[in-house]
Design a protein around this motif. Structure first.
Motif, PDB file in Angstrom:
ATOM      1  N   CYS A 286      -2.635   9.818  -6.702  1.00 46.81           N
ATOM      2  CA  CYS A 286      -3.764   9.552  -5.796  1.00 46.81           C
ATOM      3  C   CYS A 286      -4.854  10.614  -6.012  1.00 46.81           C
ATOM      4  O   CYS A 286      -4.591  11.805  -5.877  1.00 46.81           O
ATOM      5  CB  CYS A 286      -3.330   9.579  -4.337  1.00 46.81           C
ATOM      6  SG  CYS A 286      -4.795   9.383  -3.273  1.00 46.81           S
TER       7      CYS A 286
ATOM      8  N   LYS B  47       0.851  -1.188   0.000  1.00 47.33           N
ATOM      9  CA  LYS B  47       0.000   0.000   0.000  1.00 47.33           C
ATOM     10  C   LYS B  47       0.886   1.237   0.000  1.00 47.33           C
ATOM     11  O   LYS B  47       1.914   1.266   0.691  1.00 47.33           O
ATOM     12  CB  LYS B  47      -0.888   0.008   1.252  1.00 47.33           C
ATOM     13  CG  LYS B  47      -1.668   1.317   1.499  1.00 47.33           C
ATOM     14  CD  LYS B  47      -2.729   1.608   0.448  1.00 47.33           C
ATOM     15  CE  LYS B  47      -3.390   2.980   0.650  1.00 47.33           C
ATOM     16  NZ  LYS B  47      -4.283   3.351  -0.471  1.00 47.33           N
TER      17      LYS B  47
ATOM     18  N   PRO C 189      -5.201   5.684   3.504  1.00 48.73           N
ATOM     19  CA  PRO C 189      -4.977   5.083   4.816  1.00 48.73           C
ATOM     20  C   PRO C 189      -3.771   4.147   4.724  1.00 48.73           C
ATOM     21  O   PRO C 189      -3.645   3.389   3.766  1.00 48.73           O
ATOM     22  CB  PRO C 189      -6.261   4.278   5.059  1.00 48.73           C
ATOM     23  CG  PRO C 189      -6.757   3.929   3.688  1.00 48.73           C
ATOM     24  CD  PRO C 189      -6.364   5.106   2.809  1.00 48.73           C
TER      25      PRO C 189
ATOM     26  N   SER D 228     -12.735   6.149  -2.378  1.00 44.50           N
ATOM     27  CA  SER D 228     -12.080   7.361  -1.907  1.00 44.50           C
ATOM     28  C   SER D 228     -11.486   7.044  -0.538  1.00 44.50           C
ATOM     29  O   SER D 228     -11.945   7.518   0.497  1.00 44.50           O
ATOM     30  CB  SER D 228     -13.060   8.520  -1.813  1.00 44.50           C
ATOM     31  OG  SER D 228     -12.355   9.690  -1.427  1.00 44.50           O
ATOM     32  N   MET D 229     -10.477   6.164  -0.570  1.00 40.75           N
ATOM     33  CA  MET D 229      -9.870   5.687   0.673  1.00 40.75           C
ATOM     34  C   MET D 229      -9.151   6.819   1.408  1.00 40.75           C
ATOM     35  O   MET D 229      -9.177   6.885   2.638  1.00 40.75           O
ATOM     36  CB  MET D 229      -8.868   4.571   0.373  1.00 40.75           C
ATOM     37  CG  MET D 229      -9.448   3.359  -0.367  1.00 40.75           C
ATOM     38  SD  MET D 229     -10.683   2.483   0.585  1.00 40.75           S
ATOM     39  CE  MET D 229      -9.645   1.707   1.818  1.00 40.75           C
TER      40      MET D 229
HETATM   41  O1  RRO Z   1      -5.909   5.663  -0.934  1.00 42.13           O
HETATM   42  C1  RRO Z   1      -6.580   6.043  -1.920  1.00 42.13           C
HETATM   43  O2  RRO Z   1      -7.628   6.709  -1.815  1.00 42.13           O
HETATM   44  C2  RRO Z   1      -6.150   5.767  -3.287  1.00 42.13           C
HETATM   45  C3  RRO Z   1      -4.876   5.977  -3.747  1.00 42.13           C
HETATM   46 BR1  RRO Z   1      -3.466   6.520  -2.640  1.00 42.13          BR
HETATM   47  C4  RRO Z   1      -4.573   5.795  -5.121  1.00 42.13           C
HETATM   48  O3  RRO Z   1      -3.450   5.991  -5.589  1.00 42.13           O
HETATM   49  N1  RRO Z   1      -5.581   5.404  -5.927  1.00 42.13           N
HETATM   50  C5  RRO Z   1      -6.839   5.192  -5.489  1.00 42.13           C
HETATM   51  O4  RRO Z   1      -7.718   4.839  -6.289  1.00 42.13           O
HETATM   52  N2  RRO Z   1      -7.105   5.369  -4.145  1.00 42.13           N
END
Ligand code: RRO
Length: 313
Positions: A130, A43, A72, A68-69
């Motif tokens: 991202c 990650k 993390p 829309s992580m």
């Molecule tokens: O963690 C995220 O929201 C995320 C990342 Br860093 C990314 O590079 N691509 C994505 O679809 N989500």
């Protein structure tokens, strides 16, 4: 049959996870290492651990996923300690991939200086794409900023390095980005990250499906295969041959994998469909890709990699 060359390294097969899927914890990465994936990536790590955005923040859709992580992760040291221990356990294996992402230019430099001075000998992936941190635009849509970050990075970074790119949608942008990337000793480019800031609506409730950013999030899966293939092909035909390509986006089957290889990819990453099926997907993809190659009379990936045909008179 499925061995693939990637720079100086050879992998048993081209399949890996896409960063973000099944790689947040050591337990998940160990499951990938024990699966039939050819390699894996961590990650994206920031200097400090991050909680990420509020949930729900990842939803599987019939044709893909939206997320829309918000980056993390357990922080650089968690992944770096694991990576250094893991490489000692598998000293003769081809190296795995270590992803980093930053909130600003200074953090990019801090992350890469720490990796440069560490015992890590694998491949580093700098995530310039991202889409999900509120207030932080995707770096690689800013061409000047990308060029200045890479100039700074390559003034001190001497380990193998690739970049994760967002999808581009205009031939002029492929030309401009390829001109920038060709100026640097990059090991690879990885195309594509999710298609940023898509919006999915639940038809029963007239509501968005993820909480952060009023429902806007990165799109993955079958929806994005044609865009991913276009990006792989566009960079394969524009980048100097020393820069390898990782194809990511819309790989659900052996046929999808075959198409990415035909466009010129040497490694293949699976995000959305790995999230749906779990690490057992890699055995299925290996079987399906092998069956297609047998039916077409190919013994090695290099027999057809990059050999997409155009229509001629
Ligand atoms: O963690 C995220 O929201 C995320 C990342 Br860093 C990314 O590079 N691509 C994505 O679809 N989500």
């Amino acid at each position: 049959m499925l061995t693939t060359n990637f720079g100086p390294y050879t992998y048993q097969n081209p399949f890996m996870n896409a960063s973000g899927v099944h790689c947040m914890t050591i337990e998940e990465m160990e499951e990938l290492a024990d699966s039939q994936a050819g390699s894996f990536v961590t990650k994206s790590a920031t200097v400090a651990p991050r909680e990420g955005n509020p949930e729900p923040r990842y939803i599987d859709l019939a044709l893909g996923s939206i997320n829309s992580m918000g980056l993390p992760n357990r922080g650089l040291d968690y992944y770096l300690d694991y990576a250094i221990k893991k490489q000692a356990e598998m000293p003769h294996a081809s190296p795995f991939f270590f992803s980093v992402a930053a909130m600003n230019v200074e953090e990019n430099i801090t992350l890469l200086k720490k990796i440069q001075s560490s015992a890590f000998e694998g491949i580093t992936e700098l995530n310039l794409s991202c889409p999900n941190v509120p207030g932080k635009p995707q770096v690689a849509y800013d061409f000047e900023l990308t060029a200045s970050i890479l100039k700074n990075v390559f003034s001190f970074f001497t380990k193998p390095l690739g970049v994760k790119l967002p999808p581009y949608f205009d031939l002029a942008h492929f030309d401009q980005m390829a001109d920038i990337l060709n100026q640097f000793p990059l090991m690879y480019v990885n195309s594509v990250n999710s298609v940023g800031n898509a919006l999915f609506i639940d038809p029963d409730t007239d509501t968005v499906v993820i909480k952060p950013k009023d429902g806007f999030g990165g799109l993955g899966g079958a929806y994005i295969k044609p865009t991913a293939l276009a990006n792989v092909r566009a960079f394969y035909t524009r980048l100097k041959p020393e820069i390898n390509i990782i194809g990511t986006g819309g790989i659900l089957t052996g046929q999808d994998a075959y198409e990415h290889l035909l466009c010129g990819a040497s490694m293949l990453q699976v995000g959305t469909q790995l999230h749906k099926e779990g690490p057992a997907i890699f055995a299925r993809l290996n079987q399906e890709l092998s069956a297609i190659m047998k039916a077409k009379g190919y013994q090695h990936i290099d027999d057809f990699r990059g050999k997409l045909q155009s229509i001629t008179d």
